[in-house]
Design a protein around this motif. Structure first.
Motif: not given
Length: 201
Positions: A1, A3, A86, A88-91
């Motif tokens: 994941m 960012k 991939e 990201a942290e925010d989906g």
């Protein structure tokens, strides 16, 4: 994941973001910016209805892999180095790739924004790509335009953006025939050379 960091480039279907803790990488994400049927839906809704493509980023990654599978080893340096899709942290989904710098240390401009004189070797490389990658394998890019060719140096092009391809033209079955694919590729290269004032011997 991963960012995501600040935006680097604002595009039509997408925007290019920086990647935190990975200064050598950037990430392409889709944005609901283009108007379609009275609204601004997710680009995947547009390309699904218009072209039958379910996921635009997965589609571009698959196109890139098809080209790399047939690309001679010494020509791979002239295509942007993609790393895959991939989350990201925010989906959000993100297509990762290496940032292309020019030989002066700055972001490599495309042929629209480039102000430096290009060498004959630049166009020799483009001709090799046309003949040894696209024509030799009857494979299309169809995005061979000035905005999709970066200038890493006056003798070193880098091709980006692999969202277009014959699957996108699902209603034009003739484009699946190798002869017509090669004709289409040639027309795009000829248009590019004409716009750049390039005459090849």
């Amino acid at each position: 994941m991963i960012k995501l960091g600040p935006q680097i480039i604002k595009g039509g279907w997408c925007q290019i973001m920086s990647v935190q803790d990975h200064p050598e990488l950037c990430a392409k994400i889709l944005v609901p910016r283009r108007r379609f049927q009275g609204g601004q839906p997710d680009p995947n809704v547009i390309v699904s209805q218009k072209y039958g493509i379910e996921d635009f980023l997965d589609y571009e990654w698959a196109n890139y892999q098809k080209i790399m599978a047939v690309c001679p080893e010494d020509l791979r340096q002239y295509f942007v180095d993609m790393r895959g899709v991939e989350i990201a942290e925010d989906g959000r989904k993100a297509l990762l790739m290496r940032i292309v710098h020019d030989d002066q240390g700055g972001p490599a401009p495309n042929l629209v924004k480039n102000t430096r004189q290009l060498t004959p070797e630049f166009w020799t490389v483009m001709e090799r790509i046309r003949k040894e990658v696209f024509l030799a394998n009857s494979i299309d890019h169809f995005g061979i335009v000035r905005r999709n060719i970066l200038v890493q140096s006056p003798s070193h092009p880098v091709i980006i953006d692999f969202q277009t391809g014959r699957e996108r033209f699902r209603g034009q079955f003739w484009l699946r025939h190798p002869c017509f694919v090669r004709q289409k590729v040639n027309r795009y290269f000829q248009k590019l050379y004409k716009e750049m004032g390039v005459t090849l011997s």
